[in-house]
Scaffold this motif. Structure first.
Motif, PDB file in Angstrom:
ATOM      1  N   GLU A  95       5.174  -2.159   3.736  1.00  0.00           N
ATOM      2  CA  GLU A  95       4.388  -1.256   2.904  1.00  0.00           C
ATOM      3  C   GLU A  95       5.297  -0.205   2.263  1.00  0.00           C
ATOM      4  O   GLU A  95       6.429   0.002   2.677  1.00  0.00           O
ATOM      5  CB  GLU A  95       3.302  -0.567   3.745  1.00  0.00           C
ATOM      6  CG  GLU A  95       2.375  -1.501   4.471  1.00  0.00           C
ATOM      7  CD  GLU A  95       1.509  -2.371   3.563  1.00  0.00           C
ATOM      8  OE1 GLU A  95       1.367  -2.063   2.370  1.00  0.00           O
ATOM      9  OE2 GLU A  95       0.961  -3.366   4.052  1.00  0.00           O
ATOM     10  N   ASP A  96       4.782   0.478   1.252  1.00  0.00           N
ATOM     11  CA  ASP A  96       5.491   1.551   0.560  1.00  0.00           C
ATOM     12  C   ASP A  96       5.187   2.851   1.302  1.00  0.00           C
ATOM     13  O   ASP A  96       4.141   3.459   1.098  1.00  0.00           O
ATOM     14  CB  ASP A  96       5.009   1.616  -0.887  1.00  0.00           C
ATOM     15  CG  ASP A  96       5.704   2.679  -1.706  1.00  0.00           C
ATOM     16  OD1 ASP A  96       6.706   3.251  -1.235  1.00  0.00           O
ATOM     17  OD2 ASP A  96       5.231   2.944  -2.829  1.00  0.00           O
ATOM     18  N   VAL A  97       6.088   3.250   2.198  1.00  0.00           N
ATOM     19  CA  VAL A  97       5.839   4.387   3.085  1.00  0.00           C
ATOM     20  C   VAL A  97       6.758   5.552   2.740  1.00  0.00           C
ATOM     21  O   VAL A  97       7.964   5.377   2.594  1.00  0.00           O
ATOM     22  CB  VAL A  97       6.071   3.992   4.572  1.00  0.00           C
ATOM     23  CG1 VAL A  97       5.846   5.186   5.484  1.00  0.00           C
ATOM     24  CG2 VAL A  97       5.164   2.845   4.959  1.00  0.00           C
ATOM     25  N   LEU A  98       6.169   6.726   2.642  1.00  0.00           N
ATOM     26  CA  LEU A  98       6.932   7.961   2.502  1.00  0.00           C
ATOM     27  C   LEU A  98       6.728   8.765   3.777  1.00  0.00           C
ATOM     28  O   LEU A  98       5.590   9.083   4.134  1.00  0.00           O
ATOM     29  CB  LEU A  98       6.469   8.779   1.295  1.00  0.00           C
ATOM     30  CG  LEU A  98       7.133  10.145   1.146  1.00  0.00           C
ATOM     31  CD1 LEU A  98       8.638   9.996   0.890  1.00  0.00           C
ATOM     32  CD2 LEU A  98       6.487  10.931   0.037  1.00  0.00           C
ATOM     33  N   HIS A 143       0.847  -1.195   0.000  1.00  0.00           N
ATOM     34  CA  HIS A 143       0.000   0.000   0.000  1.00  0.00           C
ATOM     35  C   HIS A 143       0.880   1.242   0.000  1.00  0.00           C
ATOM     36  O   HIS A 143       1.933   1.262   0.616  1.00  0.00           O
ATOM     37  CB  HIS A 143      -0.884   0.014   1.250  1.00  0.00           C
ATOM     38  CG  HIS A 143      -1.875  -1.088   1.263  1.00  0.00           C
ATOM     39  ND1 HIS A 143      -1.636  -2.288   1.876  1.00  0.00           N
ATOM     40  CD2 HIS A 143      -3.106  -1.169   0.726  1.00  0.00           C
ATOM     41  CE1 HIS A 143      -2.683  -3.064   1.726  1.00  0.00           C
ATOM     42  NE2 HIS A 143      -3.587  -2.423   1.029  1.00  0.00           N
ATOM     43  N   LYS A 144       0.423   2.295  -0.676  1.00  0.00           N
ATOM     44  CA  LYS A 144       1.141   3.565  -0.660  1.00  0.00           C
ATOM     45  C   LYS A 144       0.662   4.376   0.541  1.00  0.00           C
ATOM     46  O   LYS A 144      -0.521   4.692   0.649  1.00  0.00           O
ATOM     47  CB  LYS A 144       0.891   4.340  -1.953  1.00  0.00           C
ATOM     48  CG  LYS A 144       1.710   3.830  -3.119  1.00  0.00           C
ATOM     49  CD  LYS A 144       1.480   4.615  -4.375  1.00  0.00           C
ATOM     50  CE  LYS A 144       1.685   6.081  -4.142  1.00  0.00           C
ATOM     51  NZ  LYS A 144       1.480   6.890  -5.340  1.00  0.00           N
ATOM     52  N   ILE A 145       1.607   4.709   1.408  1.00  0.00           N
ATOM     53  CA  ILE A 145       1.282   5.395   2.657  1.00  0.00           C
ATOM     54  C   ILE A 145       2.136   6.640   2.787  1.00  0.00           C
ATOM     55  O   ILE A 145       3.351   6.588   2.642  1.00  0.00           O
ATOM     56  CB  ILE A 145       1.527   4.464   3.860  1.00  0.00           C
ATOM     57  CG1 ILE A 145       0.631   3.230   3.740  1.00  0.00           C
ATOM     58  CG2 ILE A 145       1.304   5.206   5.176  1.00  0.00           C
ATOM     59  CD1 ILE A 145       0.978   2.121   4.707  1.00  0.00           C
ATOM     60  N   LEU A 146       1.488   7.751   3.077  1.00  0.00           N
ATOM     61  CA  LEU A 146       2.181   8.997   3.377  1.00  0.00           C
ATOM     62  C   LEU A 146       2.008   9.266   4.864  1.00  0.00           C
ATOM     63  O   LEU A 146       0.877   9.265   5.367  1.00  0.00           O
ATOM     64  CB  LEU A 146       1.598  10.157   2.566  1.00  0.00           C
ATOM     65  CG  LEU A 146       2.336  11.481   2.709  1.00  0.00           C
ATOM     66  CD1 LEU A 146       2.298  12.235   1.387  1.00  0.00           C
ATOM     67  CD2 LEU A 146       1.758  12.340   3.798  1.00  0.00           C
ATOM     68  N   ASP A 180      -2.221   9.534  -5.836  1.00  0.00           N
ATOM     69  CA  ASP A 180      -2.946   8.358  -5.349  1.00  0.00           C
ATOM     70  C   ASP A 180      -2.253   7.768  -4.129  1.00  0.00           C
ATOM     71  O   ASP A 180      -1.125   7.295  -4.223  1.00  0.00           O
ATOM     72  CB  ASP A 180      -3.024   7.277  -6.439  1.00  0.00           C
ATOM     73  CG  ASP A 180      -3.877   7.697  -7.604  1.00  0.00           C
ATOM     74  OD1 ASP A 180      -5.047   8.033  -7.375  1.00  0.00           O
ATOM     75  OD2 ASP A 180      -3.368   7.697  -8.739  1.00  0.00           O
ATOM     76  N   TRP A 181      -2.944   7.784  -2.974  1.00  0.00           N
ATOM     77  CA  TRP A 181      -2.397   7.226  -1.733  1.00  0.00           C
ATOM     78  C   TRP A 181      -3.462   6.359  -1.085  1.00  0.00           C
ATOM     79  O   TRP A 181      -4.636   6.733  -1.038  1.00  0.00           O
ATOM     80  CB  TRP A 181      -1.987   8.348  -0.773  1.00  0.00           C
ATOM     81  CG  TRP A 181      -0.864   9.161  -1.309  1.00  0.00           C
ATOM     82  CD1 TRP A 181      -0.969  10.276  -2.106  1.00  0.00           C
ATOM     83  CD2 TRP A 181       0.528   8.929  -1.138  1.00  0.00           C
ATOM     84  NE1 TRP A 181       0.281  10.742  -2.421  1.00  0.00           N
ATOM     85  CE2 TRP A 181       1.225   9.938  -1.836  1.00  0.00           C
ATOM     86  CE3 TRP A 181       1.261   7.970  -0.452  1.00  0.00           C
ATOM     87  CZ2 TRP A 181       2.606  10.012  -1.870  1.00  0.00           C
ATOM     88  CZ3 TRP A 181       2.642   8.041  -0.482  1.00  0.00           C
ATOM     89  CH2 TRP A 181       3.306   9.055  -1.188  1.00  0.00           C
ATOM     90  N   ASP A 182      -3.054   5.211  -0.563  1.00  0.00           N
ATOM     91  CA  ASP A 182      -3.995   4.336   0.137  1.00  0.00           C
ATOM     92  C   ASP A 182      -4.279   4.838   1.546  1.00  0.00           C
ATOM     93  O   ASP A 182      -5.389   4.687   2.053  1.00  0.00           O
ATOM     94  CB  ASP A 182      -3.423   2.913   0.219  1.00  0.00           C
ATOM     95  CG  ASP A 182      -3.233   2.313  -1.163  1.00  0.00           C
ATOM     96  OD1 ASP A 182      -4.208   2.295  -1.936  1.00  0.00           O
ATOM     97  OD2 ASP A 182      -2.103   1.871  -1.465  1.00  0.00           O
ATOM     98  N   GLN A 210       2.404  12.683  -6.529  1.00  0.00           N
ATOM     99  CA  GLN A 210       1.823  11.337  -6.562  1.00  0.00           C
ATOM    100  C   GLN A 210       0.429  11.411  -5.953  1.00  0.00           C
ATOM    101  O   GLN A 210       0.274  11.263  -4.744  1.00  0.00           O
ATOM    102  CB  GLN A 210       2.674  10.366  -5.754  1.00  0.00           C
ATOM    103  CG  GLN A 210       4.091  10.242  -6.214  1.00  0.00           C
ATOM    104  CD  GLN A 210       4.890   9.348  -5.287  1.00  0.00           C
ATOM    105  OE1 GLN A 210       4.370   8.392  -4.719  1.00  0.00           O
ATOM    106  NE2 GLN A 210       6.162   9.658  -5.119  1.00  0.00           N
TER     107      GLN A 210
END
Length: 120
Positions: free
Chosen positions: A24-27, A3-6, A44-46, A42
């Motif tokens: 997870e894909d974390v920024l 999942h893309k997580i900010l 789109d974030w989950d 970007q």
């Protein structure tokens, strides 16, 4: 698929973050400006997890007017409407955190508040 997580927080909670979002894909962003730039580049974030008190934005009724607070990110989200999954607000500043959630809900996002002292 990750999942893309900010995650917006300036208080060095990276160890906790690593446990919660392992794999997870974390920024991780430390400033409101970094978070807004990430959302712009970007869209789109989950999951978007925001803190309120950042870089000197303190507690109190005027603190949400501070352009360095997490509230500035919420104002940006409201204005530009990126595609977001769940939005979580975590903050020691409960009053401001709940206002952030309310603004996100009014903008049509799924949002909730977590008192950070409850997260272990």
């Amino acid at each position: 698929m990750a999942h893309k997580i900010l995650f917006l927080d300036d208080d060095g909670r990276r160890r906790l973050l690593a446990r919660i979002f392992y794999g997870e894909d974390v920024l991780v962003c430390e400033t409101a400006l970094e978070a807004m730039e990430a959302l712009a580049s970007q869209p789109d974030w989950d999951l978007v997890d925001l803190d309120h008190d950042l870089q000197g934005a303190g507690v109190g009724p005027q603190s949400s007017d501070d352009k360095t607070s997490g509230m500035e990110v919420v104002r940006w989200i409201d204005k530009y409407s990126p595609r977001l999954g769940l939005c979580i607000v975590h903050s020691w500043n409960e009053d401001a955190g709940r206002v952030m959630v309310h603004k996100l809900l009014m903008a049509g996002y799924s949002a909730g508040y977590v008192r950070f002292r409850d997260v272990r």
